[in-house]
Design an enzyme around this catalytic site. Structure first.
Site, PDB file in Angstrom:
ATOM      1  N   TYR A  26       0.763  -1.338   0.265  1.00  0.00           N
ATOM      2  CA  TYR A  26       0.081   0.266  -0.457  1.00  0.00           C
ATOM      3  C   TYR A  26       0.543   1.339   0.127  1.00  0.00           C
ATOM      4  CZ  TYR A  26      -3.453  -3.572   0.845  1.00  0.00           C
ATOM      5  OH  TYR A  26      -4.184  -4.602   0.459  1.00  0.00           O
TER       6      TYR A  26
ATOM      7  N   LEU B 298       0.216 -17.358   9.611  1.00  0.00           N
ATOM      8  CA  LEU B 298       0.274 -18.878   9.433  1.00  0.00           C
ATOM      9  C   LEU B 298       0.163 -19.340  11.213  1.00  0.00           C
ATOM     10  CD1 LEU B 298       0.461 -20.927   5.563  1.00  0.00           C
ATOM     11  CD2 LEU B 298      -1.610 -19.293   7.141  1.00  0.00           C
TER      12      LEU B 298
END
Length: 358
Positions: A182, A301
């Site tokens: 971004y 994860l």
């Protein structure tokens, strides 16, 4: 507590009841940037479920800074009321409410995953995107407009105004989104920043807008409340933003009073090959924690209680920032405490379902 995962952590004037953080996760469920009951239930249920800090999704500091037309926003005062209801509920559960302030830059004006792929056309509610340089994220996308000096100053001012509204809305932690490809990350990476002015070229120039945003927020944000920065430690692409630059930046930010570096990776280059697997981003957090004085958050994860505990025991991070596992199980923290042998309080309304201590 017998575990590190359920050891409190004090950050400036706030104390987190444990080390479990709800990572900012876009819900793509807003109209004109407004929060609604979906956001209340999404964040509220995870506060009930025992997490210590809940960071609201990437919240746009301007309409053009949204990832999608359905993004949450905080660019106008009218957004405050519903957000305040949410933060009040979170506080009532003994948790801390945080917000991630963001500008998507060239990755703005896109469809949520369940509505399609790519950029939303102008005649269907999309808009022209902005970037440090006129380089699209993907060759199939429109070329973004290069920000001029006035545009950069507006971005910085928008972050500061969003921080002021965040305080009014009851948030106790701000996270500046400088990751995942971004706008701020686009300035950091030489792959997306080819400017020749004071915002491009050298490392010092490429980090300039982030430091200006930090200064602008700190000018309006109470000194006793924490500010985090999320970074992508590497672009996973040759000649891109890398671990060494991230480590150097982390120390600069820490010296400026940033309380924690939330360490993720990737998102800038559409051709990146990322070796995704359990704890795959933890080594980046560990490196920064080892080589600087920064506190770090690990993400990527992390799905099991013992896995999270081991990361803390190995001094690879100070907070465990979880996303998908907390979508699957809003009550992960309560279950993890039982698994690790810690006796934590359950909401009194649910106490009759609490399992016996190990």
């Amino acid at each position: 507590m017998s575990s590190l995962l359920f050891t409190p952590l004090k950050l400036k004037s706030i104390e987190l009841r444990n080390r479990i953080v709800v990572s900012p996760m876009c819900q793509y469920s807003s109209v004109d940037g407004f929060a609604n009951d979906w956001h209340l239930v999404h964040l509220g249920s995870r506060a009930v479920g025992g997490a210590a800090l809940l960071i609201a999704e990437a919240t746009a500091v301007s309409p053009e800074g949204r990832i999608s037309p359905e993004d949450l926003g905080i660019w106008k005062d009218e957004h405050i009321e519903k957000l305040k209801q949410i933060t009040d509920f979170i506080a009532g559960q003994g948790a801390v409410a945080g917000i991630q302030l963001a500008h998507a830059g060239r990755k703005a004006s896109t469809y949520p995953a369940w509505k399609g792929r790519g950029q939303v056309p102008l005649d269907q509610g999309g808009w022209k995107t902005l970037a440090p340089s006129p380089i699209p994220f993907h060759h199939s996308e429109d070329t973004p407009l290069e920000l001029d000096q006035a545009g950069i100053e507006k971005v910085v001012a928008d972050f500061a105004a969003a921080a002021q509204r965040s305080l009014q809305a009851g948030f106790k932690v701000i996270e500046i989104h400088a990751a995942h490809g971004y706008l701020i990350h686009q300035f950091l990476s030489p792959l997306s920043n080819t400017r020749t002015d004071n915002y491009g070229g050298s490392f010092e120039n490429r980090i300039r807008i982030l430091l200006e945003v930090v200064d602008a927020i700190q000018n309006v944000w109470p000194a006793e409340l924490p500010v985090f920065v999320r970074i992508s430690a590497t672009d996973w692409v040759e000649n891109g933003w890398n671990e060494e630059e991230s480590t150097k930046l982390a120390q600069i930010l820490t010296d400026k009073g940033i309380s924690l570096i939330d360490v993720s990776s990737g998102g800038l280059a559409s051709n990146a090959k990322i070796p995704v697997g359990p704890s795959y981003q933890v080594p980046f957090s560990a490196k920064i924690k080892k080589e600087t004085t920064a506190l770090t958050g690990a993400v990527g994860l992390i799905t099991e209680a013992q896995q999270a505990e081991d990361i803390l025991k190995n001094k690879e991070a100070d907070l465990i920032v979880m996303a998908r596992e907390l979508l699957r199980d809003p009550y992960f923290a309560l279950h993890a405490a039982h698994e690790l042998g810690d006796d934590v309080a359950w909401p009194i309304q649910y106490d009759r379902a609490k399992p016996a201590a190990n």
